[in-house]
Design a protein around this motif. Structure first.
Motif, PDB file in Angstrom:
ATOM      1  N   GLN A  13      15.968 -54.657  15.179  1.00  0.00           N
ATOM      2  CA  GLN A  13      16.975 -53.797  16.219  1.00  0.00           C
ATOM      3  C   GLN A  13      16.480 -52.460  17.004  1.00  0.00           C
ATOM      4  N   ASP A  93      22.636 -54.323   7.664  1.00  0.00           N
ATOM      5  CA  ASP A  93      23.745 -53.785   8.514  1.00  0.00           C
ATOM      6  C   ASP A  93      24.922 -54.163   8.069  1.00  0.00           C
ATOM      7  N   LYS A 175      21.251 -59.923  12.363  1.00  0.00           N
ATOM      8  CA  LYS A 175      21.993 -58.922  11.438  1.00  0.00           C
ATOM      9  C   LYS A 175      21.640 -59.329   9.801  1.00  0.00           C
TER      10      LYS A 175
END
Length: 325
Positions: A13, A93, A175
Motif C-alpha cells: 500500500q 486492511d 487488500k
C-alpha cells in the motif's frame, strides 16, 4: 506453488511506500512475513521466499509485517504497520465480523468484535450470515447499524456465491482481510465460497507453505492464522473483564453459585438493577456474553474462564481502592 509475486499481489500500500528511503528503493528489498515458526520467519518478496532467524537485532514480528532487507535477505528494519493485532497479525486492511442471523445472533459479541478491530486500527465490516433462514433480517440489521452510523453491514447466505457479490468492492486486489466470528457464524462457509474458482479460471494461491496468507480469486489476500481464530475468546474475555468488572464482582453475592441472573431467588445482579444501581441495558449486554459462555458447562468453569474471573475480581478491587484513595 507460484513463487513469483509483485508487491501489489502481496498487499503493498502507499502507506508503506512513504516509509522507504532512496537507499531502500535503489539497494534494498521489500518483503512480507508470510509465516512464523518459533523465532524463524518466512518472508516473501518479488524475488521469492527466504527465511529470517530471530535474534536480538530483529524485533518481534507477526504474520503480515513488512520488512526491508539487503540483497542477501538480511534484516534491516520493519516498516511501521498500518494495523496491529498484538502478537497475532498486522497490516490487515479489513476485518469481516461474522455473526449468524439465527438463534446465535448476539449484538453484545458484535460490539466486542468492533472494539477489538478498532483498537487494532483496522476497518470493520459486519457480515450477518444465514440470511436464508431468518425471518427478521431487517430488525436485526437495524440493531447492528445503530452501533455506528458509518458501519457497513451486509446480510448474506455464505453458501450462495450470488449472495456474496455485495462483498466484491471489499475484496480488491492487494487488500488484506481477516475474519472474526464465533463457532457457527459461517466463517468456513464464507471462505470456501469466496475461494471457489471464478469464471475467468482464477484460483486461490497460497503464499508460502503454511498457507496462512492466501491470494483469493479476486486478488484480495486472506490472512487466516490459528492465533487469529483464537483471538476472539482471549480478547472477549479481556474486554468483558474490563467492561463488566463491577457486575462480575457483584455476581459473587448471588445466593446460588450457578445463578444465571434470569429471575433466580437471591440474585444480587437483578436486585441491583431493581434498585437502579445497575443499568438494565448494560446488564443485558453482559448476560448475552456471560450465559453464552456458560451454556457449554454451567457448573465447572474452564481454566481460561477461571483466569478471566480472577482478572475481573482483581480489576474490581483495584477500582474500589482507587475510588477510596
Amino acid at each position: 506453488m507460484d513463487s513469483t509475486f509483485t508487491l501489489l499481489d502481496l498487499g503493498w500500500q502507499a502507506y508503506f511506500q512513504q516509509q522507504l528511503s532512496l537507499e531502500d528503493l535503489e539497494s534494498n528489498r521489500i518483503a512480507r512475513v508470510c509465516s512464523k515458526n518459533g523465532n524463524q520467519y518466512e518472508i516473501v518478496s518479488e524475488f521469492g521466499f527466504s527465511t529470517l532467524d530471530g535474534h536480538s537485532a530483529i524485533p518481534m514480528m507477526t504474520v503480515g509485517d513488512w520488512v526491508v532487507t539487503d540483497m542477501e535477505h538480511q534484516f534491516i528494519r520493519r516498516l511501521e504497520p498500518s494495523s496491529v493485532f498484538e502478537n497475532i497479525a498486522s497490516n490487515i486492511d479489513t476485518v469481516f465480523l461474522m455473526c449468524a442471523l439465527n438463534e446465535d445472533f448476539n449484538l453484545a459479541l458484535i460490539k466486542r468484535y468492533l472494539e477489538i478491530t478498532h483498537e487494532a486500527q483496522a476497518d470493520a465490516v459486519v457480515i450477518l450470515t444465514k440470511a436464508d433462514v431468518c425471518d427478521d433480517i431487517s430488525e436485526k440489521r437495524a440493531q447492528v447499524e445503530k452501533l455506528d452510523p458509518l458501519l457497513i453491514v451486509e446480510t448474506v447466505n455464505a453458501l450462495d456465491a450470488d449472495s456474496l457479490r455485495c462483498l466484491s468492492p471489499l475484496l480488491k486486489k492487494g487488500k488484506t482481510i481477516a475474519l472474526l466470528g464465533a463457532i457457527g457464524s459461517g466463517k468456513s462457509a464464507l471462505i470456501n465460497t469466496l475461494m471457489k474458482t471464478t469464471g475467468d479460471g482464477k484460483q486461490q494461491i497460497n503464499i508460502g507453505e503454511s498457507g496462512v496468507l492466501k491470494i483469493m480469486p479476486s486478488g484480495a489476500i486472506l490472512l487466516d492464522t490459528e492465533d487469529m481464530r483464537e483471538l476472539q475468546l482471549a480478547q472477549l474475555e479481556s474486554n468483558l473483564a474490563s467492561s463488566f468488572a463491577d457486575i462480575l464482582a457483584l455476581e459473587k453475592e448471588c445466593r446460588f453459585s450457578d445463578c444465571r441472573h434470569e429471575g433466580e431467588p437471591g440474585c444480587a445482579i437483578k436486585a441491583a438493577v431493581k434498585a437502579k444501581r445497575l443499568d438494565e441495558q448494560r446488564v443485558a449486554d453482559f448476560l448475552l456474553v456471560h450465559n453464552n459462555d456458560n451454556d457449554d458447562d454451567s457448573v465447572t468453569k474452564s481454566k481460561p474462564q477461571e483466569k478471566f474471573y480472577r482478572s475481573a475480581q482483581s480489576d474490581a478491587r483495584a477500582r474500589k481502592h482507587s475510588s477510596v484513595d
